[in-house]
Design a protein around this motif. Structure first.
Motif, mmCIF file in Angstrom:
data_model
loop_
_atom_site.group_PDB
_atom_site.id
_atom_site.type_symbol
_atom_site.label_atom_id
_atom_site.label_comp_id
_atom_site.label_asym_id
_atom_site.label_seq_id
_atom_site.Cartn_x
_atom_site.Cartn_y
_atom_site.Cartn_z
ATOM 1 N N MET A 58 0.856 -1.187 0.000
ATOM 2 C CA MET A 58 0.000 0.000 0.000
ATOM 3 C C MET A 58 0.894 1.239 0.000
ATOM 4 N N SER A 59 0.579 2.178 -0.845
ATOM 5 C CA SER A 59 1.390 3.384 -0.959
ATOM 6 C C SER A 59 1.112 4.347 0.190
ATOM 7 N N GLN A 60 1.842 5.437 0.196
ATOM 8 C CA GLN A 60 1.705 6.394 1.293
ATOM 9 C C GLN A 60 0.352 7.098 1.326
ATOM 10 N N TYR A 61 -0.341 7.192 0.210
ATOM 11 C CA TYR A 61 -1.623 7.898 0.173
ATOM 12 C C TYR A 61 -2.831 6.966 0.132
ATOM 13 N N GLU A 62 -2.627 5.725 -0.260
ATOM 14 C CA GLU A 62 -3.753 4.818 -0.487
ATOM 15 C C GLU A 62 -4.633 4.649 0.745
ATOM 16 N N ALA A 63 -4.054 4.528 1.926
ATOM 17 C CA ALA A 63 -4.853 4.322 3.139
ATOM 18 C C ALA A 63 -5.769 5.522 3.400
ATOM 19 N N ARG A 64 -5.270 6.726 3.174
ATOM 20 C CA ARG A 64 -6.084 7.929 3.385
ATOM 21 C C ARG A 64 -7.207 8.002 2.363
ATOM 22 N N VAL A 65 -6.900 7.687 1.106
ATOM 23 C CA VAL A 65 -7.916 7.689 0.052
ATOM 24 C C VAL A 65 -8.975 6.635 0.355
ATOM 25 N N ASP A 90 -10.560 7.750 -11.251
ATOM 26 C CA ASP A 90 -11.550 6.683 -11.408
ATOM 27 C C ASP A 90 -11.300 5.440 -10.557
ATOM 28 N N SER A 91 -10.189 5.376 -9.857
ATOM 29 C CA SER A 91 -9.933 4.232 -8.974
ATOM 30 C C SER A 91 -9.062 4.706 -7.823
ATOM 31 N N ILE A 92 -9.017 3.901 -6.788
ATOM 32 C CA ILE A 92 -8.155 4.257 -5.657
ATOM 33 C C ILE A 92 -6.709 4.330 -6.119
ATOM 34 N N ALA A 93 -6.293 3.403 -6.977
ATOM 35 C CA ALA A 93 -4.918 3.410 -7.489
ATOM 36 C C ALA A 93 -4.645 4.667 -8.321
ATOM 37 N N ALA A 94 -5.616 5.069 -9.153
ATOM 38 C CA ALA A 94 -5.435 6.272 -9.976
ATOM 39 C C ALA A 94 -5.366 7.523 -9.103
ATOM 40 N N ILE A 95 -6.219 7.598 -8.098
ATOM 41 C CA ILE A 95 -6.212 8.757 -7.192
ATOM 42 C C ILE A 95 -4.888 8.821 -6.444
ATOM 43 N N ASP A 96 -4.408 7.674 -5.987
ATOM 44 C CA ASP A 96 -3.138 7.596 -5.289
ATOM 45 C C ASP A 96 -1.998 8.140 -6.163
ATOM 46 N N GLY A 97 -1.944 7.707 -7.411
ATOM 47 C CA GLY A 97 -0.913 8.186 -8.329
ATOM 48 C C GLY A 97 -1.049 9.672 -8.616
ATOM 49 N N PHE A 98 -2.285 10.135 -8.747
ATOM 50 C CA PHE A 98 -2.546 11.552 -8.995
ATOM 51 C C PHE A 98 -2.038 12.392 -7.826
ATOM 52 N N ILE A 99 -2.340 11.968 -6.597
ATOM 53 C CA ILE A 99 -1.866 12.710 -5.421
ATOM 54 C C ILE A 99 -0.349 12.756 -5.420
ATOM 55 N N ALA A 100 0.292 11.633 -5.661
ATOM 56 C CA ALA A 100 1.757 11.588 -5.651
ATOM 57 C C ALA A 100 2.339 12.561 -6.677
ATOM 58 N N ARG A 101 1.761 12.585 -7.880
ATOM 59 C CA ARG A 101 2.257 13.510 -8.912
ATOM 60 C C ARG A 101 2.041 14.961 -8.507
ATOM 61 N N LYS A 102 0.849 15.269 -7.973
ATOM 62 C CA LYS A 102 0.550 16.650 -7.587
ATOM 63 C C LYS A 102 1.434 17.123 -6.431
ATOM 64 N N VAL A 103 1.625 16.276 -5.446
ATOM 65 C CA VAL A 103 2.433 16.650 -4.288
ATOM 66 C C VAL A 103 3.880 16.894 -4.711
ATOM 67 N N GLU A 104 4.385 16.056 -5.627
ATOM 68 C CA GLU A 104 5.765 16.220 -6.098
ATOM 69 C C GLU A 104 5.926 17.511 -6.915
ATOM 70 N N LEU A 105 4.864 17.932 -7.608
ATOM 71 C CA LEU A 105 4.953 19.126 -8.450
ATOM 72 C C LEU A 105 4.791 20.422 -7.685
ATOM 73 N N GLU A 106 4.127 20.364 -6.531
ATOM 74 C CA GLU A 106 3.871 21.583 -5.746
ATOM 75 C C GLU A 106 5.172 22.079 -5.117
ATOM 76 N N PRO A 107 5.453 23.365 -5.241
ATOM 77 C CA PRO A 107 6.648 23.895 -4.580
ATOM 78 C C PRO A 107 6.471 23.864 -3.060
ATOM 79 N N ALA A 108 7.557 23.563 -2.377
ATOM 80 C CA ALA A 108 7.495 23.499 -0.908
ATOM 81 C C ALA A 108 7.256 24.878 -0.337
ATOM 82 N N GLY A 109 6.357 24.932 0.663
ATOM 83 C CA GLY A 109 5.949 26.027 1.430
ATOM 84 C C GLY A 109 6.333 27.372 1.206
#
Length: 87
Positions: free
Chosen positions: A1-8, A68-87
């Motif tokens: 399970m990835s770092q975001y999957e449990a929350r999703v 459309d799936s928990i796996a897709a949402i998980d990957g989407f979050i990972a991509r978005k979080v990596e792209l966002e500039p830190a604070g």
């Protein structure tokens, strides 16, 4: 399970009926095709993602490939979080 999957998964379980009563939603199951999430549910999901993870979901990102799936949402979050500039 990835770092975001449990929350999703927790969000999906709290807010939407399961595809099969008493069974966890498989990570790759289409949430739209299975009837777990409808169009209003997508709006709820997008709002939650923005609040929970602190990024904006652009209109052109509200597509099945991302949501459309928990796996897709998980990957989407990972991509978005990596792209966002830190604070």
């Amino acid at each position: 399970m990835s770092q975001y999957e449990a929350r999703v998964r927790a969000f999906i379980d709290e807010n939407f009926p399961p595809a099969v009563e008493g069974e966890p939603v498989p990570a790759g199951l289409s949430l739209l095709e299975s009837g777990v999430i409808d169009s209003m549910g997508v709006l709820l999901l997008v709002t939650w993602l923005e609040q929970e993870f602190g990024f904006i979901v652009d209109d052109d990102e509200v597509v099945p490939e991302n949501l459309d799936s928990i796996a897709a949402i998980d990957g989407f979050i990972a991509r978005k979080v990596e792209l966002e500039p830190a604070g």
